[in-house]
Design a protein around this motif. Sequence first.
Motif, PDB file in Angstrom:
ATOM      1  N   LEU A 120     -35.706 -35.893 -29.668  1.00 24.06           N
ATOM      2  CA  LEU A 120     -36.694 -34.816 -29.597  1.00 24.06           C
ATOM      3  C   LEU A 120     -36.013 -33.450 -29.629  1.00 24.06           C
ATOM      4  CD1 LEU A 120     -39.662 -34.024 -29.252  1.00 24.06           C
ATOM      5  CD2 LEU A 120     -39.337 -34.160 -26.779  1.00 24.06           C
ATOM      6  N   VAL A 121     -34.908 -33.330 -28.872  1.00 19.86           N
ATOM      7  CA  VAL A 121     -34.178 -32.062 -28.859  1.00 19.86           C
ATOM      8  C   VAL A 121     -33.610 -31.758 -30.244  1.00 19.86           C
ATOM      9  CG1 VAL A 121     -32.134 -30.901 -27.939  1.00 19.86           C
ATOM     10  CG2 VAL A 121     -33.650 -32.151 -26.402  1.00 19.86           C
ATOM     11  N   ALA A 122     -33.026 -32.802 -30.899  1.00 25.27           N
ATOM     12  CA  ALA A 122     -32.479 -32.591 -32.242  1.00 25.27           C
ATOM     13  C   ALA A 122     -33.576 -32.175 -33.216  1.00 25.27           C
ATOM     14  CB  ALA A 122     -31.791 -33.863 -32.728  1.00 25.27           C
ATOM     15  N   LYS A 123     -34.747 -32.815 -33.063  1.00 19.27           N
ATOM     16  CA  LYS A 123     -35.871 -32.458 -33.930  1.00 19.27           C
ATOM     17  C   LYS A 123     -36.286 -31.011 -33.698  1.00 19.27           C
ATOM     18  CE  LYS A 123     -40.619 -33.779 -35.028  1.00 19.27           C
ATOM     19  NZ  LYS A 123     -41.739 -34.681 -34.689  1.00 19.27           N
ATOM     20  N   ARG A 124     -36.401 -30.647 -32.407  1.00 18.54           N
ATOM     21  CA  ARG A 124     -36.783 -29.266 -32.102  1.00 18.54           C
ATOM     22  C   ARG A 124     -35.747 -28.275 -32.625  1.00 18.54           C
ATOM     23  NH1 ARG A 124     -40.298 -29.131 -27.608  1.00 18.54           N
ATOM     24  NH2 ARG A 124     -41.960 -30.636 -28.046  1.00 18.54           N
ATOM     25  N   VAL A 125     -34.471 -28.640 -32.464  1.00 17.39           N
ATOM     26  CA  VAL A 125     -33.403 -27.749 -32.933  1.00 17.39           C
ATOM     27  C   VAL A 125     -33.464 -27.589 -34.445  1.00 17.39           C
ATOM     28  CG1 VAL A 125     -30.899 -27.536 -33.205  1.00 17.39           C
ATOM     29  CG2 VAL A 125     -31.862 -28.149 -30.991  1.00 17.39           C
ATOM     30  N   ASN A 126     -33.658 -28.723 -35.150  1.00 16.88           N
ATOM     31  CA  ASN A 126     -33.753 -28.649 -36.614  1.00 16.88           C
ATOM     32  C   ASN A 126     -34.955 -27.825 -37.048  1.00 16.88           C
ATOM     33  OD1 ASN A 126     -31.459 -30.204 -37.112  1.00 16.88           O
ATOM     34  ND2 ASN A 126     -32.609 -32.117 -36.888  1.00 16.88           N
ATOM     35  N   GLU A 127     -36.084 -28.033 -36.357  1.00 17.42           N
ATOM     36  CA  GLU A 127     -37.272 -27.249 -36.695  1.00 17.42           C
ATOM     37  C   GLU A 127     -37.037 -25.763 -36.436  1.00 17.42           C
ATOM     38  OE1 GLU A 127     -40.378 -28.928 -34.398  1.00 17.42           O
ATOM     39  OE2 GLU A 127     -40.658 -30.687 -35.703  1.00 17.42           O
ATOM     40  N   GLU A 128     -36.389 -25.472 -35.293  1.00 17.66           N
ATOM     41  CA  GLU A 128     -36.122 -24.069 -34.972  1.00 17.66           C
ATOM     42  C   GLU A 128     -35.138 -23.451 -35.969  1.00 17.66           C
ATOM     43  OE1 GLU A 128     -36.872 -20.668 -32.795  1.00 17.66           O
ATOM     44  OE2 GLU A 128     -37.808 -22.653 -32.644  1.00 17.66           O
ATOM     45  N   LEU A 129     -34.116 -24.259 -36.340  1.00 18.89           N
ATOM     46  CA  LEU A 129     -33.166 -23.763 -37.342  1.00 18.89           C
ATOM     47  C   LEU A 129     -33.845 -23.543 -38.684  1.00 18.89           C
ATOM     48  CD1 LEU A 129     -30.021 -25.945 -36.566  1.00 18.89           C
ATOM     49  CD2 LEU A 129     -30.282 -23.508 -36.150  1.00 18.89           C
ATOM     50  N   LYS A 131     -36.971 -22.794 -39.106  1.00 17.58           N
ATOM     51  CA  LYS A 131     -37.798 -21.593 -38.992  1.00 17.58           C
ATOM     52  C   LYS A 131     -36.954 -20.326 -39.060  1.00 17.58           C
ATOM     53  CE  LYS A 131     -41.445 -23.703 -36.169  1.00 17.58           C
ATOM     54  NZ  LYS A 131     -42.080 -23.718 -34.825  1.00 17.58           N
ATOM     55  N   ARG A 132     -35.797 -20.374 -38.400  1.00 18.71           N
ATOM     56  CA  ARG A 132     -34.957 -19.174 -38.315  1.00 18.71           C
ATOM     57  C   ARG A 132     -33.851 -19.157 -39.364  1.00 18.71           C
ATOM     58  NH1 ARG A 132     -32.787 -18.383 -32.445  1.00 18.71           N
ATOM     59  NH2 ARG A 132     -32.108 -16.458 -33.459  1.00 18.71           N
ATOM     60  N   LYS A 133     -34.034 -19.936 -40.436  1.00 21.07           N
ATOM     61  CA  LYS A 133     -32.999 -20.017 -41.464  1.00 21.07           C
ATOM     62  C   LYS A 133     -32.724 -18.655 -42.085  1.00 21.07           C
ATOM     63  CE  LYS A 133     -31.851 -22.410 -45.748  1.00 21.07           C
ATOM     64  NZ  LYS A 133     -32.322 -23.388 -46.760  1.00 21.07           N
ATOM     65  N   ASP A 134     -33.800 -17.969 -42.497  1.00 20.77           N
ATOM     66  CA  ASP A 134     -33.623 -16.649 -43.115  1.00 20.77           C
ATOM     67  C   ASP A 134     -33.004 -15.661 -42.132  1.00 20.77           C
ATOM     68  OD1 ASP A 134     -34.751 -17.681 -45.400  1.00 20.77           O
ATOM     69  OD2 ASP A 134     -36.775 -17.023 -44.861  1.00 20.77           O
ATOM     70  N   GLU A 135     -33.467 -15.740 -40.880  1.00 17.75           N
ATOM     71  CA  GLU A 135     -32.925 -14.827 -39.869  1.00 17.75           C
ATOM     72  C   GLU A 135     -31.441 -15.088 -39.628  1.00 17.75           C
ATOM     73  OE1 GLU A 135     -33.733 -13.654 -35.170  1.00 17.75           O
ATOM     74  OE2 GLU A 135     -35.065 -15.049 -36.233  1.00 17.75           O
ATOM     75  N   ILE A 136     -31.081 -16.396 -39.582  1.00 18.52           N
ATOM     76  CA  ILE A 136     -29.671 -16.750 -39.365  1.00 18.52           C
ATOM     77  C   ILE A 136     -28.820 -16.307 -40.554  1.00 18.52           C
ATOM     78  CG2 ILE A 136     -28.079 -18.699 -39.157  1.00 18.52           C
ATOM     79  CD1 ILE A 136     -30.324 -20.115 -37.561  1.00 18.52           C
ATOM     80  N   GLU A 137     -29.333 -16.542 -41.780  1.00 18.99           N
ATOM     81  CA  GLU A 137     -28.586 -16.112 -42.964  1.00 18.99           C
ATOM     82  C   GLU A 137     -28.408 -14.595 -42.977  1.00 18.99           C
ATOM     83  OE1 GLU A 137     -30.637 -17.601 -46.314  1.00 18.99           O
ATOM     84  OE2 GLU A 137     -29.935 -19.677 -46.079  1.00 18.99           O
ATOM     85  N   ALA A 138     -29.473 -13.873 -42.593  1.00 21.05           N
ATOM     86  CA  ALA A 138     -29.368 -12.409 -42.538  1.00 21.05           C
ATOM     87  C   ALA A 138     -28.350 -11.976 -41.495  1.00 21.05           C
ATOM     88  CB  ALA A 138     -30.741 -11.802 -42.230  1.00 21.05           C
TER      89      ALA A 138
END
Length: 254
Positions: A120-129, A131-138
């Motif tokens: 569940l944590v891995a799923k949440r982390v992947n979902e959060e990543l 979602k925040r993919k563009d933000e992380i890339e920026a």
Amino acid sequence: MGRSRSRSRSTSRTRHRAKHKKRRTRSRSRSASRDRIHSISRHHSSSRVQRSRSKDRKRVARRRSYSSSSSSSDEDLIIRAKRREEEEKKAELEKQRILKQKELEEKLIEEEVARRVEELVAKRVNEELEKRKDEIEAEVMRRVEEAKRIMEKQMLEELERQRQAELEAQRQKEEEERKKREDLERIMEENNKKIEEAQRKLAEEQLKLVEEQRKILEEKQRMEEEERKRVKQEQDRILNKKNARPKLSFSLGK
């Protein structure tokens, strides 16, 4: 544009495959956990059947012991004591087995819960990543640009330090050359002064010598003039003496 579309399609296919793979992994893990729980329950039920059979055997043994003769009562007591001891040992072993079985079940349940929580944590982390993919890339690009600016600033500072060091070395070299030139000019000036002083002294000596020669010549001329005057005076005096001598007349009387 074509490349970006193909990349987006490939990434979407990859994500779909990853999600499908995660679902299959979850279903397999769930089925495996269910199999472990069923096997534990079957083992627990079989242990209950074994306990009931042992109780039946105990009842039969008691009935047989009651039907035995009184002469073997002591032996029966010993046998009963041994059996009781064995039964107590078996009961203790069964109790320990049940405790171990319970601990094993609890451990399996804890592992299953931990695995599900981890998934569940891995799923949440992947979902959060995701979602925040563009933000992380920026953020990554911002940090890369900042690192580039820092490196460029450091390079410029290093080049400026090198340039200042070269200028300082050039200035020191020019200063040394200027000092050497000034020392050489000072030495030449001192030598010129010495030469001029020597020439001045030589000229003074020459003037003194010329003056002495002139004085000697004048003295010589004066002495010669005086000698001429003296000789002339002597000649004049002699002539005057001759002229002053009385004339003798020798006249004969008539």
